[in-house]
Design a protein around this motif. Sequence first.
Motif, PDB file in Angstrom:
ATOM      1  N   ASP A  61       0.409  18.695  15.952  1.00 17.26           N
ATOM      2  CA  ASP A  61      -0.187  18.395  17.105  1.00 17.26           C
ATOM      3  C   ASP A  61      -0.198  19.706  17.884  1.00 17.26           C
ATOM      4  OD1 ASP A  61       0.394  15.879  17.108  1.00 17.26           O
ATOM      5  OD2 ASP A  61       2.326  15.909  17.956  1.00 17.26           O
ATOM      6  N   LEU A  62       0.470  20.778  17.453  1.00 15.89           N
ATOM      7  CA  LEU A  62       0.318  21.986  18.083  1.00 15.89           C
ATOM      8  C   LEU A  62      -0.766  22.767  17.465  1.00 15.89           C
ATOM      9  CD1 LEU A  62       4.221  23.022  17.766  1.00 15.89           C
ATOM     10  CD2 LEU A  62       2.762  23.039  19.884  1.00 15.89           C
ATOM     11  N   TYR A  63      -0.923  22.809  16.235  1.00 19.34           N
ATOM     12  CA  TYR A  63      -2.068  23.437  15.709  1.00 19.34           C
ATOM     13  C   TYR A  63      -3.437  22.930  16.298  1.00 19.34           C
ATOM     14  CZ  TYR A  63      -5.651  24.911  12.287  1.00 19.34           C
ATOM     15  OH  TYR A  63      -6.786  25.575  11.910  1.00 19.34           O
ATOM     16  N   PRO A  70      -7.097  25.670  23.792  1.00 23.62           N
ATOM     17  CA  PRO A  70      -6.621  26.872  23.479  1.00 23.62           C
ATOM     18  C   PRO A  70      -6.111  27.537  24.918  1.00 23.62           C
ATOM     19  CG  PRO A  70      -9.190  26.918  23.190  1.00 23.62           C
ATOM     20  CD  PRO A  70      -8.456  25.408  23.429  1.00 23.62           C
ATOM     21  N   ASP A  71      -6.761  27.086  25.981  1.00 24.61           N
ATOM     22  CA  ASP A  71      -6.255  27.586  27.264  1.00 24.61           C
ATOM     23  C   ASP A  71      -4.992  27.123  27.819  1.00 24.61           C
ATOM     24  OD1 ASP A  71      -9.092  28.427  27.334  1.00 24.61           O
ATOM     25  OD2 ASP A  71      -9.445  27.999  29.299  1.00 24.61           O
ATOM     26  N   TYR A  72      -4.620  25.967  27.386  1.00 28.00           N
ATOM     27  CA  TYR A  72      -3.339  25.296  27.547  1.00 28.00           C
ATOM     28  C   TYR A  72      -2.266  26.099  26.817  1.00 28.00           C
ATOM     29  CZ  TYR A  72       0.484  22.404  27.739  1.00 28.00           C
ATOM     30  OH  TYR A  72       1.990  21.641  27.790  1.00 28.00           O
ATOM     31  N   PHE A  73      -2.527  25.927  25.343  1.00 26.12           N
ATOM     32  CA  PHE A  73      -1.880  26.578  24.334  1.00 26.12           C
ATOM     33  C   PHE A  73      -1.410  27.987  24.687  1.00 26.12           C
ATOM     34  CE2 PHE A  73      -0.724  28.411  20.226  1.00 26.12           C
ATOM     35  CZ  PHE A  73       0.089  27.393  19.554  1.00 26.12           C
ATOM     36  N   ALA A  78       1.420  32.762  26.742  1.00 24.03           N
ATOM     37  CA  ALA A  78       1.617  33.944  27.655  1.00 24.03           C
ATOM     38  C   ALA A  78       2.480  34.106  28.825  1.00 24.03           C
ATOM     39  CB  ALA A  78      -0.076  34.312  27.850  1.00 24.03           C
ATOM     40  N   LYS A  79       2.362  33.087  29.424  1.00 28.89           N
ATOM     41  CA  LYS A  79       3.448  33.088  30.625  1.00 28.89           C
ATOM     42  C   LYS A  79       4.790  33.068  30.299  1.00 28.89           C
ATOM     43  CE  LYS A  79       0.373  29.980  33.292  1.00 28.89           C
ATOM     44  NZ  LYS A  79       0.118  28.774  33.391  1.00 28.89           N
TER      45      LYS A  79
END
Length: 687
Positions: A61-63, A70-73, A78-79
């Motif tokens: 799921d993560l991959y 990618p924006d969510y991941f 990054a936050k």
Amino acid sequence: MAGAKYVCRIGKTKPVFLISSLKNQFTCHTRKDVFCTHLRGITTTPFPEFQGDPQLKSHADLYNASLQNPDYFWGTLAKSRLQWFQKFNQVKDCDINKGHIRWFMDGKLNASVNCVDRYAKKTGDAIALIWEKDEPGTEEYVTYRQLSQMVNKMANMLKSSGVGRGDRVAIYLPTSPVAVAAMMACARIGAIHSVVFAGFSSDALAGRIIDADAETVITADEGVRGGKLIPLKQTVDAAVAQCPCVKRVFVYQRTGNDVPMNKLDISLDKEMACQSDVCDPEEMGSEDLLFMLYTSGSTGKPKGIAHSTAGYLLYAGITQKHVFDYQEGERFGCVADIGWITGHTYVVYGPLSNGATTVLFESTPTYPDPGRYWEMVQRLKLNQIYLAPTSLRLLLKEGNEWVTKYDRSSLRKLGCVGEPLNSEAYDWYNDVIGDGKCEVVDTWWQTETGGIAIAPRPSAKGAKIVAAKPMRPHFGIQPALMDKDGKELTGSNVQGALCIKSVWPGMARTIYGDHKRFLDTYYNPYPGYYFSGDGAHRCEEGYYQITGRMDDVMNVSGHRIGTAEVEDAMDNHAQVAETAVVGYPHDVKGEGIYAFVVPMGDVDPEEADALKAELKLMVKTVIGSFAQPDKILFTPGLPKTRSGKIMRRILRKVADNKPDELGDISTLVDPSVVEILVQRHSEEFKV
Ligand code: WTA
């Protein structure tokens, strides 16, 4: 003596050695004190940040999310993982077709705050650096608080000398706390550092200083490696004499031996001592360049691969944590030099951004004997070790007793990088070093990828590691194999040019001062893809195995060396008309360097050895001793096509003792030259 070491003791515990000239800035610590400040065994789940998300339960799921969303991941990571002065308002702005890569738009942060300040505040007594100096048993420990003091003082030192945002600073230092502090100090004031491996010659250093237009150089009086002194300052003096751009040279006393000080030279130790240990960090944009690192390419001119601040830092930290399963309080031992990207990312930025304890290894795998790594593992109780296959091949020849006499039970993960891991070396690493109890992670990546891109970890629970293969793409990485016509190969059991068709935060942004070359090298060969320069095979299970470089770059002991760089160096010799250099299989170095040299006129057999020695010296002078050819063959000509192109394929076969596999040589201008090459090669090297 200026270089005498300051020793402090606490109670009856073991002495800890600190850096003499910086002693006033340090408080005293013992290993035991510091070790107790850590608690081992925090969660092992990759990316706890996503635990609240019911959609992202498994590794798959993560991959998938890392590629599909990618924006969510990356935005979430990054936050949660980086400390920002100002949050970014757009995760990415990338167009792979144009090689346009931007991440975390409008964010503001500072790499030294992320790697040093936040841990100095939270766990200041935790050990940041273990300086494993050349002599075994003389290690020095630097806590996060001490590192913070060094970084702030050095940042103030640079600032007060006029170094500022965007300025380039060349760092030519041995792997040491001062080198790490220098990198962080540059980051703190927004200067771009360019670490040059302290084995490069003065000419090579000068070329890199000039290309970066660096006004500032930071070096040491001498290096110490394998029991020998290395005249770093002397090399810098010779380099700086060729660099009108240099305005100041800071000299750190590593040994304290007398070295001539010239008019641009400033004593780093003295200058730092009178600086304040508070230096406000610059608020850097996510995309401001953090550093550049020169690497070899297909031409004689090295490329200054440039990395951004936020993307590189995030990717370095994520991969150090998850590929090696790094847990708080563990001791991470990447034995690479900071002058190569492996050291940059996994000695410095990755571990420090995670608040880890990282080892700075100053010595060699065989000093004082072939047990050095494992004696160090026992003494420092290292939990991970990360090294190059070439050192495994070197050490396994020396016998198992150099390993088994030391306690390696602290080790949990064994990493390697830089060149293909052959199965004999894998077996030895796994069975003997790790006693079959540690996972071996063969990691594939490059200066350009910023961090590990293909590796067996992280992976789904229970997934087995296949021997000697980097195996699976890391989060955010979507590999592709391309055929000769530039079409993507699908399915399994295929081999082709290794490309990546996704974008990820750690990827290089440009070649410093030459964006066109950046696009031509990495993005134009296969439009819509990043081209790595390597070939790879995808097996039945979908795992990747690297087959080697596809361009004219050799991989010697895990170091990238362009054939053109070596050729250019040798061509400078007055008695040389032309040279062609190829790599050939070498049982320790992975690849050895074979130079075919066309001399001006005949070489008197009596003088051949002397000429070979001169040619090796030329390479040592222009590049460094690590790039000297292993074999030199004099030949009256080279195999060339009618258009004048050297057929390196033929030279590689000759060098590899495979004259039966030369293939079609009818397109050569003078096919008879091949016969001469084969004959001379077999006479010279007795094959
Ligand atoms: C090679 C080093 C096989 C490859 C981090 C790549 C590897 C070059 C592996 C990058 C591996 C790196 N298996 N080959 N696991 N890892 N390479 O820039 O040819 O110094 O392109 O970065 O090393 O070298 P660089």
